[in-house]
Write an enzyme that holds these catalytic residues in place. Structure first.
Site, short mmCIF file in Angstrom:
data_model
loop_
_atom_site.label_atom_id
_atom_site.label_comp_id
_atom_site.label_asym_id
_atom_site.label_seq_id
_atom_site.Cartn_x
_atom_site.Cartn_y
_atom_site.Cartn_z
CG ASN A 130 -6.90 -1.55 1.23
OD1 ASN A 130 -6.35 -1.49 0.58
ND2 ASN A 130 -5.99 -1.83 2.21
CG HIS B 204 -3.26 3.06 1.99
ND1 HIS B 204 -3.98 2.90 1.18
CD2 HIS B 204 -3.24 1.75 3.31
CE1 HIS B 204 -3.86 1.33 1.02
NE2 HIS B 204 -3.68 0.76 2.15
CB CYS C 15 -1.11 -0.03 0.93
SG CYS C 15 -2.06 -1.82 1.09
O1 UT7 Z 1 -3.62 -1.72 3.64
C1 UT7 Z 1 -3.15 -1.80 4.74
C2 UT7 Z 1 -2.99 -3.15 5.36
N1 UT7 Z 1 -4.35 -3.17 6.86
C3 UT7 Z 1 -4.93 -3.07 7.01
O2 UT7 Z 1 -4.88 -1.93 7.36
C4 UT7 Z 1 -6.31 -3.62 7.73
C5 UT7 Z 1 -6.01 -3.25 8.89
N2 UT7 Z 1 -7.01 -3.89 10.40
C6 UT7 Z 1 -8.47 -3.90 9.36
O3 UT7 Z 1 -8.75 -2.06 9.40
C7 UT7 Z 1 -9.23 -4.37 10.67
O4 UT7 Z 1 -8.62 -4.76 11.87
C8 UT7 Z 1 -11.06 -5.17 10.61
C9 UT7 Z 1 -11.20 -4.73 9.84
C10 UT7 Z 1 -9.92 -5.59 9.47
C11 UT7 Z 1 -11.15 -6.34 11.48
O5 UT7 Z 1 -11.63 -5.23 12.31
P1 UT7 Z 1 -11.79 -5.46 13.59
O6 UT7 Z 1 -12.53 -4.10 14.87
O7 UT7 Z 1 -10.14 -5.29 14.28
O8 UT7 Z 1 -12.06 -6.52 13.91
P2 UT7 Z 1 -11.58 -8.43 14.63
O9 UT7 Z 1 -10.95 -9.06 13.36
O10 UT7 Z 1 -10.82 -8.13 16.25
O11 UT7 Z 1 -12.71 -9.20 14.77
C12 UT7 Z 1 -14.00 -8.63 15.81
C13 UT7 Z 1 -14.97 -9.63 15.52
C14 UT7 Z 1 -14.58 -11.08 15.01
O12 UT7 Z 1 -15.42 -12.10 15.80
P3 UT7 Z 1 -15.03 -12.29 17.28
O13 UT7 Z 1 -13.73 -13.72 17.91
O14 UT7 Z 1 -14.96 -11.45 18.23
O15 UT7 Z 1 -16.31 -13.42 17.56
C15 UT7 Z 1 -13.87 -11.96 14.02
O16 UT7 Z 1 -14.29 -13.46 13.59
O17 UT7 Z 1 -15.25 -9.99 14.16
C16 UT7 Z 1 -15.64 -11.15 13.33
N3 UT7 Z 1 -15.58 -10.54 12.30
C17 UT7 Z 1 -16.86 -10.41 11.46
N4 UT7 Z 1 -17.66 -10.73 11.36
C18 UT7 Z 1 -18.82 -9.90 10.73
C19 UT7 Z 1 -14.28 -10.52 11.36
N5 UT7 Z 1 -15.15 -10.13 10.07
C20 UT7 Z 1 -15.88 -10.53 10.16
C21 UT7 Z 1 -17.02 -9.45 8.28
N6 UT7 Z 1 -18.22 -9.81 9.45
N7 UT7 Z 1 -16.67 -9.79 7.56
#
Ligand code: UT7
Length: 328
Positions: free
Chosen positions: A285, A256, A112
């Protein structure tokens, strides 16, 4: 020296994938995607549409705006993690597609951060005794080709697109360069939070790598989130302090476009919320294309005036991060 941004362009594929579409593909919801990322829809390349097709389309737009033809270019840099193939590099494929003459062409793989890595590199080559005169820098990604459409934690995030920037040296010492200052960094110790494990020489493609979904993006989301905020804020502060730029001098901050929560955390830590440009809800993204798309939208909508100060900042796999202070 007079190295200026002369043109910008973008290519956004036609097909739109909405959050409602994703609800039918994986266990997710518009509410989850919107509240965690700010993304509402993303664009996907058509099946036969390649990274170089999008890159060439963005390049042609940028050349047109610059009032140049492709044969005037002497440097072409493409940033991508989704090259058309392992080799030849995508820059040479773009060179052929836009009808550029033989010149220096290479790819940058800084995920990115790639467009900012590319602009920093091109500026260095133009300002050095090498004296390149006209450079085309492109960020282009067909992330849909490396997205695991069964993994809800990543497939809701990414989109396909390309964006291009044309630089020209008018050799007038009284013209200020577009490049006010830049910061580029990487830390390979943190590389395993965001990667595509197979397809390189460590894990060449095999039945096993395909069955194990190893040709797709793997990401530790929360860890990436934390590192993104920290490194982008850091990079911006370094430039603002080094150049002694007061916050009110900055017209736009272009982070970004990975996630609205990351963008707003960076903006609030810098105290520059009202200066942030964002379009993540429309494209998701798009990795190295994202900052170029923002620049082109601002440029074509007349929201950038000569002399404006723009602070662009990015973060990506590697881990890589970069910031660039641009004089428009
Ligand atoms: O371009 C540079 C690289 N990428 C980034 O910058 C991305 C950086 N990270 C993020 O943007 C965020 O971490 C995400 C959007 C990917 C995830 O958000 P989060 O608030 O960090 O969620 P999490 O990974 O901690 O997941 C929370 C919950 C989990 O469930 P449990 O374990 O709490 O029951 C996940 O399984 O959300 C669940 N989950 C979803 N639920 C519904 C993960 N993806 C999804 C989804 N829909 N698409």
């Amino acid at each position: 020296m007079g190295i200026r941004i002369k043109g910008t362009g973008r290519c956004i594929p036609e097909r739109i994938l909405t959050n409602a579409d994703l609800e039918k593909m994986v266990d997710t919801s518009d509410e989850w995607i919107t509240s965690r990322t700010g993304i509402k829809e993303r664009h996907l390349a058509a099946p036969g549409e390649t990274t170089s097709d999008m890159a060439a389309a963005a390049a042609k737009q940028a050349l047109e705006l610059a009032g140049m033809t492709a044969d005037m270019l002497d440097l072409i840099i493409v940033s991508t993690v989704t090259p058309d193939m392992m080799f030849p590099n995508t820059a040479t494929i773009v060179q052929k597609k836009i009808g550029a003459k033989p010149c220096v062409c290479f790819d940058i793989e800084a995920a990115c951060s790639g467009l900012l890595y590319g602009l920093n590199t091109a500026y260095g080559m133009m300002a050095s005794p090498l004296k390149y005169q006209r450079a085309l820098i492109i960020g282009a990604e067909k992330l849909s080709a490396i997205t695991d459409w069964s993994d809800r934690s990543t497939c809701v995030l990414f989109g396909d697109a390309a964006a291009a920037v044309i630089l020209e040296n008018d050799n007038d010492p009284s013209t200020p360069d577009f490049y006010a200052d830049g910061f580029v960094c990487a830390d390979g110790n943190l590389g395993d939070v965001l990667l595509m494990p197979a397809g390189g020489s460590v894990l060449p493609a095999s039945h096993e790598t395909v069955e194990n979904h190893q040709h797709f993006i793997k990401m530790g989301g929360p860890k990436t989130f934390q590192l993104a905020v920290h490194s982008m804020v850091d990079a911006c502060r370094i430039l603002l302090e080094r150049e002694a730029v007061p916050r009110e001098k900055i017209r736009w901050v272009i982070p970004h476009q990975a996630n609205w929560r990351i963008i707003s955390a960076v903006a609030s830590r810098l105290g520059m919320e009202e200066k942030v440009y964002q379009n993540v809800e429309r494209y998701g993204n798009t990795s190295s294309a994202s900052i170029g798309i923002c620049l082109d939208e601002l440029n074509r909508s007349g929201q950038l005036q000569s002399g404006d100060c723009v602070l662009a900042v990015s973060f990506g796999a590697g881990l890589t991060w970069s910031a660039l202070l641009i004089r428009w």
